[in-house]
Enzyme design. Structure first.
Site, PDB file in Angstrom:
ATOM      1  N   THR A  32      47.366  28.348  36.965  1.00  0.00           N
ATOM      2  CA  THR A  32      48.084  27.937  35.773  1.00  0.00           C
ATOM      3  C   THR A  32      49.304  28.812  35.520  1.00  0.00           C
ATOM      4  O   THR A  32      49.328  29.994  35.851  1.00  0.00           O
ATOM      5  CB  THR A  32      47.190  27.960  34.515  1.00  0.00           C
ATOM      6  OG1 THR A  32      47.142  29.291  33.971  1.00  0.00           O
ATOM      7  CG2 THR A  32      45.790  27.479  34.813  1.00  0.00           C
ATOM      8  N   ASP A  56      50.242  26.924  28.508  1.00  0.00           N
ATOM      9  CA  ASP A  56      50.597  28.008  27.606  1.00  0.00           C
ATOM     10  C   ASP A  56      49.279  28.483  27.012  1.00  0.00           C
ATOM     11  O   ASP A  56      48.664  27.775  26.201  1.00  0.00           O
ATOM     12  CB  ASP A  56      51.545  27.498  26.513  1.00  0.00           C
ATOM     13  CG  ASP A  56      51.890  28.574  25.489  1.00  0.00           C
ATOM     14  OD1 ASP A  56      51.320  29.680  25.556  1.00  0.00           O
ATOM     15  OD2 ASP A  56      52.723  28.299  24.594  1.00  0.00           O
ATOM     16  N   ASN A  83      44.684  36.428  33.363  1.00  0.00           N
ATOM     17  CA  ASN A  83      45.735  37.345  33.797  1.00  0.00           C
ATOM     18  C   ASN A  83      47.017  37.201  32.983  1.00  0.00           C
ATOM     19  O   ASN A  83      47.823  38.131  32.923  1.00  0.00           O
ATOM     20  CB  ASN A  83      46.045  37.097  35.281  1.00  0.00           C
ATOM     21  CG  ASN A  83      47.258  37.857  35.748  1.00  0.00           C
ATOM     22  OD1 ASN A  83      47.260  39.080  35.822  1.00  0.00           O
ATOM     23  ND2 ASN A  83      48.333  37.132  36.058  1.00  0.00           N
ATOM     24  N   SER A 134      42.929  43.672  31.800  1.00  0.00           N
ATOM     25  CA  SER A 134      43.296  44.594  30.735  1.00  0.00           C
ATOM     26  C   SER A 134      44.392  45.500  31.270  1.00  0.00           C
ATOM     27  O   SER A 134      45.343  45.029  31.893  1.00  0.00           O
ATOM     28  CB  SER A 134      42.062  45.382  30.281  1.00  0.00           C
ATOM     29  OG  SER A 134      42.376  46.297  29.263  1.00  0.00           O
ATOM     30  N   TYR A 148      51.268  46.196  22.172  1.00  0.00           N
ATOM     31  CA  TYR A 148      50.678  45.902  23.481  1.00  0.00           C
ATOM     32  C   TYR A 148      49.303  46.551  23.580  1.00  0.00           C
ATOM     33  O   TYR A 148      48.323  45.909  23.982  1.00  0.00           O
ATOM     34  CB  TYR A 148      51.584  46.406  24.599  1.00  0.00           C
ATOM     35  CG  TYR A 148      50.970  46.281  25.976  1.00  0.00           C
ATOM     36  CD1 TYR A 148      50.896  45.049  26.617  1.00  0.00           C
ATOM     37  CD2 TYR A 148      50.435  47.392  26.626  1.00  0.00           C
ATOM     38  CE1 TYR A 148      50.322  44.924  27.875  1.00  0.00           C
ATOM     39  CE2 TYR A 148      49.855  47.281  27.882  1.00  0.00           C
ATOM     40  CZ  TYR A 148      49.805  46.042  28.505  1.00  0.00           C
ATOM     41  OH  TYR A 148      49.216  45.932  29.743  1.00  0.00           O
ATOM     42  N   LYS A 152      45.410  44.894  24.107  1.00  0.00           N
ATOM     43  CA  LYS A 152      44.506  45.229  25.209  1.00  0.00           C
ATOM     44  C   LYS A 152      43.241  45.933  24.718  1.00  0.00           C
ATOM     45  O   LYS A 152      42.153  45.718  25.265  1.00  0.00           O
ATOM     46  CB  LYS A 152      45.240  46.089  26.243  1.00  0.00           C
ATOM     47  CG  LYS A 152      46.352  45.350  26.980  1.00  0.00           C
ATOM     48  CD  LYS A 152      45.828  44.115  27.710  1.00  0.00           C
ATOM     49  CE  LYS A 152      46.913  43.452  28.563  1.00  0.00           C
ATOM     50  NZ  LYS A 152      46.397  42.250  29.273  1.00  0.00           N
ATOM     51  N   THR A 183      55.060  44.731  39.128  1.00  0.00           N
ATOM     52  CA  THR A 183      54.806  43.314  38.879  1.00  0.00           C
ATOM     53  C   THR A 183      55.884  42.677  38.011  1.00  0.00           C
ATOM     54  O   THR A 183      55.809  41.491  37.715  1.00  0.00           O
ATOM     55  CB  THR A 183      53.459  43.132  38.152  1.00  0.00           C
ATOM     56  OG1 THR A 183      53.507  43.833  36.895  1.00  0.00           O
ATOM     57  CG2 THR A 183      52.308  43.660  38.994  1.00  0.00           C
TER      58      THR A 183
END
Length: 270
Positions: A32, A56, A83, A134, A148, A152, A183
């Site tokens: 996705t 979404d 993810n 996480s 952020y 998490k 990433t």
């Protein structure tokens, strides 16, 4: 035996690496992203083993529909990886209401909606593995990333409860806590609050996050080891350095709690 995966945020970063790792060994993947076209190359290479889905994750109804499509297409799911997520950079005072809400909507509620959507299917099968992506930022905090970290830390909290709730159904839960990886998390994927001059001196004095980044491709073997484990861990770091860092962090917490234990005890009353 081949496994069937459902991976959110699979167009890049860890999601893309893990989708390719699964497909290369003969597994099937419902991948996705906000753009299903991001998987055209995988469909061309792996055919029906890939189910590209536009999603979404902040949209609960859409999350349930995507899971339904994956189950209808593949007949069931074995591995579910939440993810999808991004980093919001900004001091607590700098973050806008919209930025804060969107961060929580994606990083926390997105994982919650997908988790809720898959649980009936996994319970019916009596098996399954939910992997929540996480972060080292889910167990320790840095200035300038408060919201952020909030997302998490919250993900860690509900996932630990979830693990106990679903253990009796044969479902495993794992929190993957990566350190810094290349990433794009701190680059194109990031959102940055407008800076207030009041924090300029503090920012200039900050040590900052190490520039060294791990190679996301190196996590392929690790994620396959985790999903194939008969008794997978509830928590696992990905990367070099987190264990040493967290050992010091938690020792400092214990020391402080002990130093203030007398006050803590008095607060209970007689």
């Amino acid at each position: 035996m081949a496994k069937t995966w459902f991976i959110t945020g699979a167009s890049k970063g860890f999601g893309r690496e893990w989708a390719e790792a699964a497909l290369e060994r003969g597994d099937r993947v419902a991948a996705t992203s906000r753009s299903a076209a991001a998987f055209d190359d995988l469909v061309e290479k792996y055919g029906d083993a890939v189910l590209p889905l536009r999603l979404d994750v902040a949209d609960r109804t859409a999350a349930f529909e995507a899971v339904r499509q994956a189950v209808d297409t593949f007949g069931g799911l074995d591995v579910v990886i939440n993810n999808a997520g991004y980093g919001l950079f900004g001091m607590t005072e700098e973050v806008t209401e919209q930025q804060a809400r969107e961060q929580i909507d994606v990083n926390l509620f997105g994982a919650l909606w997908v988790t809720q959507a898959v649980l009936p299917h996994l319970r019916a099968r009596g098996s399954g593995h939910i992997i929540q992506v996480s972060s080292i930022g889910g167990v320790t905090s840095l200035p300038g990333l408060g919201l952020y970290h909030a997302s998490k830390f919250a993900l860690e909290g509900f996932s630990a409860s979830l693990a106990a709730e679903v253990k009796g159904f044969g479902i495993h839960v794992t929190l993957v806590e990566p350190a810094g990886y290349d990433t794009g998390w701190a680059g194109p994927s990031a959102v940055r609050a407008e800076r207030l001059p009041a924090y300029d001196d503090f920012r200039a004095a900050m040590t900052g996050i190490s520039a060294r980044r791990g190679d996301p491709t190196a996590t392929r073997a690790a994620i396959l080891t985790v999903v194939d484990a008969e008794q997978p861990p509830l928590r696992i770091f990905f990367g070099q350095g987190p264990l040493e860092l967290i050992t010091k962090e938690y020792q400092a917490r214990l020391d402080e709690w002990r130093a203030w234990d007398e006050v803590s005890t008095v607060a209970f009353g007689s």
